[in-house]
Motif scaffolding. Structure first.
Motif, PDB file in Angstrom:
ATOM      1  N   SER A  26       0.850  -1.193   0.000  1.00  0.00           N
ATOM      2  CA  SER A  26       0.000   0.000   0.000  1.00  0.00           C
ATOM      3  C   SER A  26       0.879   1.234   0.000  1.00  0.00           C
ATOM      4  O   SER A  26       1.054   1.876  -1.015  1.00  0.00           O
ATOM      5  CB  SER A  26      -0.925   0.013   1.217  1.00  0.00           C
ATOM      6  N   LEU A  27       1.447   1.566   1.165  1.00  0.00           N
ATOM      7  CA  LEU A  27       2.209   2.796   1.402  1.00  0.00           C
ATOM      8  C   LEU A  27       1.313   4.021   1.227  1.00  0.00           C
ATOM      9  O   LEU A  27       1.801   5.148   1.281  1.00  0.00           O
ATOM     10  CB  LEU A  27       3.421   2.953   0.457  1.00  0.00           C
ATOM     11  N   ASN A  28       0.007   3.787   1.011  1.00  0.00           N
ATOM     12  CA  ASN A  28      -0.876   4.827   0.529  1.00  0.00           C
ATOM     13  C   ASN A  28      -2.310   4.557   0.983  1.00  0.00           C
ATOM     14  O   ASN A  28      -2.979   3.685   0.421  1.00  0.00           O
ATOM     15  CB  ASN A  28      -0.782   4.846  -1.008  1.00  0.00           C
ATOM     16  N   PRO A  29      -2.798   5.277   1.998  1.00  0.00           N
ATOM     17  CA  PRO A  29      -4.162   5.045   2.472  1.00  0.00           C
ATOM     18  C   PRO A  29      -5.220   5.146   1.383  1.00  0.00           C
ATOM     19  O   PRO A  29      -6.157   4.348   1.353  1.00  0.00           O
ATOM     20  CB  PRO A  29      -4.343   6.144   3.531  1.00  0.00           C
ATOM     21  N   ALA A  30      -5.081   6.109   0.476  1.00  0.00           N
ATOM     22  CA  ALA A  30      -6.079   6.268  -0.585  1.00  0.00           C
ATOM     23  C   ALA A  30      -6.100   5.044  -1.496  1.00  0.00           C
ATOM     24  O   ALA A  30      -7.178   4.524  -1.831  1.00  0.00           O
ATOM     25  CB  ALA A  30      -5.785   7.524  -1.401  1.00  0.00           C
ATOM     26  N   ARG A  31      -4.919   4.568  -1.890  1.00  0.00           N
ATOM     27  CA  ARG A  31      -4.833   3.395  -2.762  1.00  0.00           C
ATOM     28  C   ARG A  31      -5.498   2.189  -2.113  1.00  0.00           C
ATOM     29  O   ARG A  31      -6.062   1.314  -2.795  1.00  0.00           O
ATOM     30  CB  ARG A  31      -3.356   3.096  -3.068  1.00  0.00           C
ATOM     31  N   SER A  32      -5.453   2.099  -0.778  1.00  0.00           N
ATOM     32  CA  SER A  32      -6.077   0.984  -0.069  1.00  0.00           C
ATOM     33  C   SER A  32      -7.579   1.178   0.107  1.00  0.00           C
ATOM     34  O   SER A  32      -8.351   0.214   0.047  1.00  0.00           O
ATOM     35  CB  SER A  32      -5.426   0.797   1.306  1.00  0.00           C
ATOM     36  N   ILE A  33      -7.998   2.410   0.342  1.00  0.00           N
ATOM     37  CA  ILE A  33      -9.414   2.679   0.594  1.00  0.00           C
ATOM     38  C   ILE A  33     -10.275   2.334  -0.617  1.00  0.00           C
ATOM     39  O   ILE A  33     -11.324   1.693  -0.482  1.00  0.00           O
ATOM     40  CB  ILE A  33      -9.622   4.158   1.000  1.00  0.00           C
ATOM     41  N   GLY A  34      -9.863   2.759  -1.816  1.00  0.00           N
ATOM     42  CA  GLY A  34     -10.674   2.527  -3.005  1.00  0.00           C
ATOM     43  C   GLY A  34     -11.054   1.065  -3.201  1.00  0.00           C
ATOM     44  O   GLY A  34     -12.246   0.713  -3.179  1.00  0.00           O
ATOM     45  N   PRO A  35     -10.079   0.169  -3.372  1.00  0.00           N
ATOM     46  CA  PRO A  35     -10.407  -1.242  -3.555  1.00  0.00           C
ATOM     47  C   PRO A  35     -11.110  -1.867  -2.345  1.00  0.00           C
ATOM     48  O   PRO A  35     -11.993  -2.701  -2.512  1.00  0.00           O
ATOM     49  CB  PRO A  35      -9.030  -1.891  -3.770  1.00  0.00           C
ATOM     50  N   ALA A  36     -10.739  -1.455  -1.122  1.00  0.00           N
ATOM     51  CA  ALA A  36     -11.355  -2.048   0.073  1.00  0.00           C
ATOM     52  C   ALA A  36     -12.838  -1.713   0.173  1.00  0.00           C
ATOM     53  O   ALA A  36     -13.662  -2.568   0.512  1.00  0.00           O
ATOM     54  CB  ALA A  36     -10.629  -1.581   1.330  1.00  0.00           C
ATOM     55  N   LEU A  37     -13.195  -0.476  -0.114  1.00  0.00           N
ATOM     56  CA  LEU A  37     -14.601  -0.076  -0.038  1.00  0.00           C
ATOM     57  C   LEU A  37     -15.461  -0.869  -1.012  1.00  0.00           C
ATOM     58  O   LEU A  37     -16.605  -1.227  -0.698  1.00  0.00           O
ATOM     59  CB  LEU A  37     -14.744   1.417  -0.332  1.00  0.00           C
TER      60      LEU A  37
ATOM     61  N   LEU B  97     -11.817  -4.667   3.938  1.00  0.00           N
ATOM     62  CA  LEU B  97     -12.349  -3.542   4.702  1.00  0.00           C
ATOM     63  C   LEU B  97     -12.012  -3.681   6.185  1.00  0.00           C
ATOM     64  O   LEU B  97     -11.667  -2.696   6.846  1.00  0.00           O
ATOM     65  CB  LEU B  97     -13.863  -3.454   4.507  1.00  0.00           C
ATOM     66  N   ALA B  98     -12.071  -4.902   6.703  1.00  0.00           N
ATOM     67  CA  ALA B  98     -11.764  -5.136   8.115  1.00  0.00           C
ATOM     68  C   ALA B  98     -10.304  -4.839   8.433  1.00  0.00           C
ATOM     69  O   ALA B  98      -9.975  -4.387   9.537  1.00  0.00           O
ATOM     70  CB  ALA B  98     -12.098  -6.587   8.484  1.00  0.00           C
ATOM     71  N   GLN B  99      -9.423  -5.086   7.483  1.00  0.00           N
ATOM     72  CA  GLN B  99      -7.987  -4.886   7.699  1.00  0.00           C
ATOM     73  C   GLN B  99      -7.509  -3.514   7.246  1.00  0.00           C
ATOM     74  O   GLN B  99      -6.327  -3.190   7.375  1.00  0.00           O
ATOM     75  CB  GLN B  99      -7.202  -5.968   6.955  1.00  0.00           C
ATOM     76  N   LEU B 100      -8.407  -2.685   6.767  1.00  0.00           N
ATOM     77  CA  LEU B 100      -8.030  -1.395   6.182  1.00  0.00           C
ATOM     78  C   LEU B 100      -7.269  -0.505   7.146  1.00  0.00           C
ATOM     79  O   LEU B 100      -6.384   0.258   6.732  1.00  0.00           O
ATOM     80  CB  LEU B 100      -9.289  -0.676   5.684  1.00  0.00           C
ATOM     81  N   TRP B 101      -7.577  -0.596   8.449  1.00  0.00           N
ATOM     82  CA  TRP B 101      -6.935   0.294   9.424  1.00  0.00           C
ATOM     83  C   TRP B 101      -5.409   0.194   9.370  1.00  0.00           C
ATOM     84  O   TRP B 101      -4.713   1.201   9.586  1.00  0.00           O
ATOM     85  CB  TRP B 101      -7.431  -0.033  10.831  1.00  0.00           C
ATOM     86  N   VAL B 102      -4.890  -0.991   9.071  1.00  0.00           N
ATOM     87  CA  VAL B 102      -3.433  -1.168   8.991  1.00  0.00           C
ATOM     88  C   VAL B 102      -2.850  -0.257   7.924  1.00  0.00           C
ATOM     89  O   VAL B 102      -1.783   0.352   8.106  1.00  0.00           O
ATOM     90  CB  VAL B 102      -3.089  -2.640   8.683  1.00  0.00           C
TER      91      VAL B 102
ATOM     92  N   PRO C 206       1.132   3.602   7.026  1.00  0.00           N
ATOM     93  CA  PRO C 206       1.709   4.535   6.060  1.00  0.00           C
ATOM     94  C   PRO C 206       1.759   5.976   6.544  1.00  0.00           C
ATOM     95  O   PRO C 206       2.756   6.676   6.313  1.00  0.00           O
ATOM     96  CB  PRO C 206       0.782   4.393   4.834  1.00  0.00           C
ATOM     97  N   VAL C 207       0.704   6.433   7.208  1.00  0.00           N
ATOM     98  CA  VAL C 207       0.716   7.813   7.714  1.00  0.00           C
ATOM     99  C   VAL C 207       1.823   7.981   8.751  1.00  0.00           C
ATOM    100  O   VAL C 207       2.545   8.991   8.745  1.00  0.00           O
ATOM    101  CB  VAL C 207      -0.655   8.206   8.287  1.00  0.00           C
ATOM    102  N   ALA C 208       1.987   6.989   9.628  1.00  0.00           N
ATOM    103  CA  ALA C 208       3.059   7.062  10.628  1.00  0.00           C
ATOM    104  C   ALA C 208       4.425   7.126   9.952  1.00  0.00           C
ATOM    105  O   ALA C 208       5.287   7.934  10.325  1.00  0.00           O
ATOM    106  CB  ALA C 208       2.987   5.859  11.566  1.00  0.00           C
ATOM    107  N   GLY C 209       4.639   6.281   8.951  1.00  0.00           N
ATOM    108  CA  GLY C 209       5.913   6.292   8.233  1.00  0.00           C
ATOM    109  C   GLY C 209       6.166   7.610   7.530  1.00  0.00           C
ATOM    110  O   GLY C 209       7.287   8.131   7.543  1.00  0.00           O
ATOM    111  N   GLY C 210       5.120   8.178   6.931  1.00  0.00           N
ATOM    112  CA  GLY C 210       5.261   9.467   6.257  1.00  0.00           C
ATOM    113  C   GLY C 210       5.575  10.597   7.216  1.00  0.00           C
ATOM    114  O   GLY C 210       6.397  11.472   6.922  1.00  0.00           O
TER     115      GLY C 210
END
Length: 224
Positions: free
Chosen positions: A177-188, A195-200, A205-209
């Protein structure tokens, strides 16, 4: 919507459509190397095509990393993150329209994940460490490649190649991922475990950034 925000919507749409599309449509035919190149080349295309408008962040972790680095305001980063998420959802939606036209489509959209049943079946800890550390590396490269003293005209290549390299290492871990947006689209649009694992893929990624941005601001990862 401003041109900057529209560029972020369009760029993230391209990233998800090309990258996740390579995973879903290309699949075994192109392998992990092909998928990695698709994500990397999508970033290169967006960076050179849209970078002059918005900077082509295409990623909330990058935008919030820019805030931590002192190169962007928080309100602007939030607006970018909303635009990026919208672009990712539209990209995943376009992918549904394309892939659902195949009798062999099983419903996959290249969603990120971990644990039993997902690619290499890596643990939650492995997923968190990989996503956090690799996002830190990725955002550090972005900050350096776009900062003062960087070689002019090569930022897009450096960023795209770094993303491709990270995918070569980590597709089996989380799908990268490295990218919350990239993960949100397909998960939704996939629901279920994605969707259950989306929080990771929001937290790590935000913490790393943020860590990358903070170290850059402190002068530990920049030349000037």
């Amino acid at each position: 919507m401003s041109m900057k925000l529209f560029a972020e919507v369009l760029g993230t749409f391209i990233l998800v459509l090309f990258g996740c599309g390579a995973a879903v449509i290309g699949g075994a035919a192109i392998g992990h190397t092909g998928i990695a190149l698709a994500f990397g080349l999508a970033i290169v295309a967006a960076a050179y095509g849209l970078g002059a408008i918005s900077g082509a962040h295409l990623n909330p972790a990058v935008s919030f990393g820019m805030v931590a680095a002192g190169r962007m305001t928080l309100p602007d980063a939030i607006a970018y993150a909303v635009a990026q998420t919208l672009g990712a959802i539209l990209g995943a939606g376009a992918l549904v329209l394309i892939t659902s036209g195949s009798a062999g489509w099983t419903g996959g959209l290249g969603a990120n994940g971990y644990g039993p049943g997902y690619l290499g079946e890596y643990s939650l800890t492995a997923a968190l460490v990989f996503e956090g550390v690799m996002t830190f590396v990725f955002v550090t490269v972005i900050l350096g490649a776009t900062g003062r003293g960087a070689a002019t005209g090569f930022a897009g290549l450096a960023i795209g190649l770094t993303l491709a390299a990270i995918h070569l290492v980590g597709i089996n871990v989380t799908g990268v991922s490295l990218n919350p947006a990239r993960s949100i689209g397909p998960a939704l649009l996939s629901g279920g475990a994605a969707l259950a694992q989306l929080w990771v893929f929001l937290v790590a990624p935000v913490a790393g950034g943020l860590v990358a941005g903070a170290l850059y601001k402190a002068g530990l990862t920049r030349a000037d």
